[in-house]
Design an enzyme around this catalytic site. Structure first.
Site, short mmCIF file in Angstrom:
data_model
loop_
_atom_site.label_atom_id
_atom_site.label_comp_id
_atom_site.label_asym_id
_atom_site.label_seq_id
_atom_site.Cartn_x
_atom_site.Cartn_y
_atom_site.Cartn_z
N LYS A 162 65.30 46.84 4.64
CA LYS A 162 64.15 47.59 4.10
C LYS A 162 63.02 47.57 5.13
O LYS A 162 62.41 48.61 5.41
CB LYS A 162 63.68 46.95 2.81
CG LYS A 162 62.31 47.38 2.34
CD LYS A 162 61.87 46.73 1.05
CE LYS A 162 61.18 45.43 1.20
NZ LYS A 162 59.77 45.47 1.63
N ASN A 163 62.76 46.40 5.72
CA ASN A 163 61.58 46.27 6.58
C ASN A 163 61.76 46.78 8.00
O ASN A 163 60.81 46.81 8.77
CB ASN A 163 61.10 44.81 6.58
CG ASN A 163 60.48 44.44 5.23
OD1 ASN A 163 60.28 45.32 4.38
ND2 ASN A 163 60.22 43.17 5.02
N CYS B 269 48.03 43.30 -3.53
CA CYS B 269 49.22 43.16 -4.37
C CYS B 269 49.27 41.71 -4.82
O CYS B 269 48.39 40.91 -4.51
CB CYS B 269 50.47 43.53 -3.57
SG CYS B 269 50.85 42.31 -2.32
N ARG C 288 46.12 42.08 1.43
CA ARG C 288 46.77 43.04 2.34
C ARG C 288 45.79 43.94 3.08
O ARG C 288 45.84 45.16 3.00
CB ARG C 288 47.82 43.88 1.60
CG ARG C 288 48.74 43.14 0.67
CD ARG C 288 49.59 42.06 1.32
NE ARG C 288 50.58 42.55 2.24
CZ ARG C 288 51.82 42.93 1.87
NH1 ARG C 288 52.16 42.88 0.61
NH2 ARG C 288 52.68 43.36 2.77
N ASP D 139 59.14 35.64 3.59
CA ASP D 139 59.91 36.41 2.58
C ASP D 139 61.07 35.62 2.00
O ASP D 139 61.73 36.09 1.08
CB ASP D 139 60.42 37.72 3.20
CG ASP D 139 59.28 38.66 3.51
OD1 ASP D 139 59.50 39.65 4.23
OD2 ASP D 139 58.15 38.39 3.07
N ARG E 256 62.66 47.19 -5.66
CA ARG E 256 61.99 47.71 -4.47
C ARG E 256 62.75 47.33 -3.21
O ARG E 256 62.67 48.02 -2.20
CB ARG E 256 60.56 47.15 -4.37
CG ARG E 256 59.61 47.68 -5.40
CD ARG E 256 58.21 47.20 -5.13
NE ARG E 256 57.89 47.34 -3.70
CZ ARG E 256 56.93 46.65 -3.10
NH1 ARG E 256 56.20 45.79 -3.79
NH2 ARG E 256 56.67 46.83 -1.83
C1 EPZ Z 1 55.30 42.69 6.64
O1 EPZ Z 1 54.12 42.88 5.87
C2 EPZ Z 1 56.46 42.76 5.66
N1 EPZ Z 1 56.50 44.08 5.03
C3 EPZ Z 1 56.30 41.69 4.57
O2 EPZ Z 1 57.44 41.75 3.73
C4 EPZ Z 1 56.28 40.33 5.27
O3 EPZ Z 1 56.08 39.33 4.30
C5 EPZ Z 1 55.14 40.30 6.30
O4 EPZ Z 1 55.30 41.39 7.25
C6 EPZ Z 1 55.11 39.00 7.09
O5 EPZ Z 1 56.32 38.81 7.74
C7 EPZ Z 1 57.12 45.08 5.70
O6 EPZ Z 1 57.62 44.90 6.80
C8 EPZ Z 1 57.15 46.41 5.01
P1 EPZ Z 1 51.39 41.21 8.27
P2 EPZ Z 1 52.70 43.15 6.64
O7 EPZ Z 1 50.55 42.33 8.73
O8 EPZ Z 1 52.94 43.97 7.85
C9 EPZ Z 1 47.04 39.53 7.38
C10 EPZ Z 1 58.59 41.95 1.69
O9 EPZ Z 1 58.73 41.12 0.78
N2 EPZ Z 1 46.55 40.82 7.91
O10 EPZ Z 1 52.25 40.49 9.28
O11 EPZ Z 1 51.74 43.61 5.63
C11 EPZ Z 1 47.79 39.71 6.07
O12 EPZ Z 1 46.90 39.72 4.99
C12 EPZ Z 1 57.23 42.12 2.35
O13 EPZ Z 1 59.51 42.65 2.18
C13 EPZ Z 1 45.19 40.99 8.12
O14 EPZ Z 1 44.39 40.09 7.86
O15 EPZ Z 1 52.33 41.66 7.07
C14 EPZ Z 1 48.70 38.50 6.04
O16 EPZ Z 1 47.96 37.39 5.57
C15 EPZ Z 1 56.16 41.29 1.66
N3 EPZ Z 1 44.73 42.18 8.60
C16 EPZ Z 1 49.02 38.28 7.51
O17 EPZ Z 1 48.03 38.98 8.26
C17 EPZ Z 1 45.60 43.21 8.90
O18 EPZ Z 1 45.13 44.27 9.38
C18 EPZ Z 1 50.39 38.81 7.92
O19 EPZ Z 1 50.45 40.17 7.51
C19 EPZ Z 1 46.98 43.02 8.69
C20 EPZ Z 1 47.45 41.81 8.20
#
Ligand code: EPZ
Length: 419
Positions: A22-23, A118, A123, A307, A399
């Site tokens: 998915k990711n 969420c 996020r 995850d 999902r």
């Molecule tokens: C991706 O989410 C994945 N989703 C998530 O999987 C996964 O848990 C996550 O990466 C971490 O590995 C997809 O790939 C579609 P991040 P993403 O940006 O990109 C903070 C699942 O279950 N942050 O690496 O949203 C954020 O709040 C999902 O399949 C900021 O502060 O994750 C988090 O604390 C859930 N500012 C941390 O960084 C930003 O602009 C990591 O988020 C972006 C992120």
């Protein structure tokens, strides 16, 4: 609303074929907006988030054709796409924000709904937006939307991410593909799904090269070509089934994966006591009677994936002693704990740490899923409980897990979907 009925306790035995990731699919689907040539994608998982992303692309006038029961999707953008992405599409699937980069790269203009929070956290997308502004993007946020444009088009730049972010890395890599000149991104996330995205983009004619562990160089191009691409396997689904085998002391063969990509998970499961053998693209796992406790920190790849945190928590409830899991990525990813405690677990939360007492005897119960990975952890607990569990709000599950009850039934689980 649909629910799942699960009777425990059972031992899982047999083999499971892992679906496409998915990711990896989500950023690759977003990246198709860069091109007006025909694109064939195969091995897309048939899950809700992919359906939502395909709907989102259709809302931008992308032509989408399903071939062979949706396992192959043909995608074609014309010379013009719409540039507006509505809240209704992004609110259930935050990855919708990944079209921001490609729309700005192709059209220098986009209006995309903010993802909103969420169950697992707020996020934010501040890292995405600040980095895009270094490529020449001007944006303002109003009424829940990002209004962005690049008056001079995107121009390559040197950007160091302040924090490792999967989504921000993906958005910027995609955006830089059509920017003028060279872009260097450092402190990137290096999840396998990002490598899969880069492989797809390079096959489409982009010029992307990893020049350091977390540093990537992108040379903007003007022309892209037609491409056929097979999405990689879903490593989180694979990890989930490995943990299921360990929890139920079962014996499972996982087919169609690259074990090197899940080395961290495999090493941890071996430490916990599972017997694991690797052969080509298959992994054999035999759960062990004695489950050793262990302390785990979630971390960006190649660390232990956030995850899989909920699923691993269920396994550690069955360990012979206390374990601690520290959730270092998201600020609120312990929503499954209260439901697990209702099933007899003894887990205490202290800040971002979950202290998990071992030797839990799970009791079946009526349960409520809160987010994608929490919902699958409830199934794992239900599989090892005495008597029946009912899991509500399984739209979270749908999902990201393809045909989960079919796959589990095939390896001995007593599970069925109730309308
Ligand atoms: C991706 O989410 C994945 N989703 C998530 O999987 C996964 O848990 C996550 O990466 C971490 O590995 C997809 O790939 C579609 P991040 P993403 O940006 O990109 C903070 C699942 O279950 N942050 O690496 O949203 C954020 O709040 C999902 O399949 C900021 O502060 O994750 C988090 O604390 C859930 N500012 C941390 O960084 C930003 O602009 C990591 O988020 C972006 C992120």
């Amino acid at each position: 609303m649909e629910k799942l009925e699960v009777f425990g306790a059972n031992t899982l035995k047999g083999q499971v074929r892992i679906s496409g990731s998915k990711n990896a699919s989500l950023p690759i689907l977003a990246a198709t907006l860069l091109s007006d040539k025909k694109i064939h994608l195969s091995n897309l998982p048939n899950v809700k988030d992919i359906a939502t992303m395909l709907l989102l692309l259709k809302s931008l006038d992308t032509k989408i054709e399903y071939i062979k029961n949706k396992k192959l999707v043909s995608i074609k953008n014309n010379k013009k796409n719409k540039k507006f992405v509505s809240y209704s599409l992004v609110k259930t699937m935050r990855a919708g924000i990944l079209v921001l980069g490609p729309l700005l790269a192709r059209y220098s203009k986009a209006k995309v709904s903010l993802p909103g929070g969420c169950a697992i956290g707020t996020r934010p997308i501040d890292i995405h937006l600040k980095a895009l502004s270094k490529l020449g993007v001007i944006y303002k946020i109003s009424k829940g939307y990002v209004h962005a444009n690049a008056p001079k088009g995107l121009v390559g730049a040197k950007i160091k991410f302040p924090k490792i972010s999967v989504g921000a890395t993906e958005n910027l890599i995609i955006a830089a593909c059509l920017a003028k000149g060279k872009t260097i991104l450092s402190n990137c996330a290096i999840e396998p799904e990002i490598k899969d995205l880069v492989n797809f983009l390079n096959k489409m004619g982009c010029k992307i090269k990893w020049i350091g562990k977390r540093t990537v160089k992108i040379l903007g191009v003007k022309k892209l070509n037609e491409v056929n691409y097979k999405i990689m396997f879903d490593r989180i689904e694979a990890g989930t089934y490995l943990i299921a085998a360990a929890i139920t002391k079962g014996k499972i063969k996982i087919l169609g994966i690259n074990p090197k990509i899940i080395k961290t998970e495999i090493d941890i499961l071996k430490k916990i006591g599972a017997k694991i053998k690797l052969k080509n693209n298959n992994v054999f796992i035999q759960g062990n009677k004695k489950i050793n406790s262990i302390n785990i920190n979630t971390a960006p790849y190649p660390g232990f994936p956030t995850d899989l945190q909920a699923q691993m928590m269920v396994l550690l409830c069955k360990a012979n002693k206390r374990s601690v899991i520290s959730e270092k990525i998201f600020e609120n990813r312990f929503m499954h704990v209260s439901e697990l405690n209702r099933m007899g677990a003894k887990i205490k939360i202290k800040g971002n740490r979950a202290i998990i007492e071992g030797n839990t005897k799970f009791e079946g119960a009526e349960l409520m899923a809160t987010d994608l990975r929490a919902s699958v952890s409830l199934i794992l607990a239900a599989l090892t409980s005495k008597n029946k569990s009912i899991i509500n709000r399984i739209y979270h599950l749908d999902r990201g897990y393809e045909k989960i009850e079919t796959k589990l039934k095939k390896i001995g689980a007593k599970i069925k979907r109730l309308a």
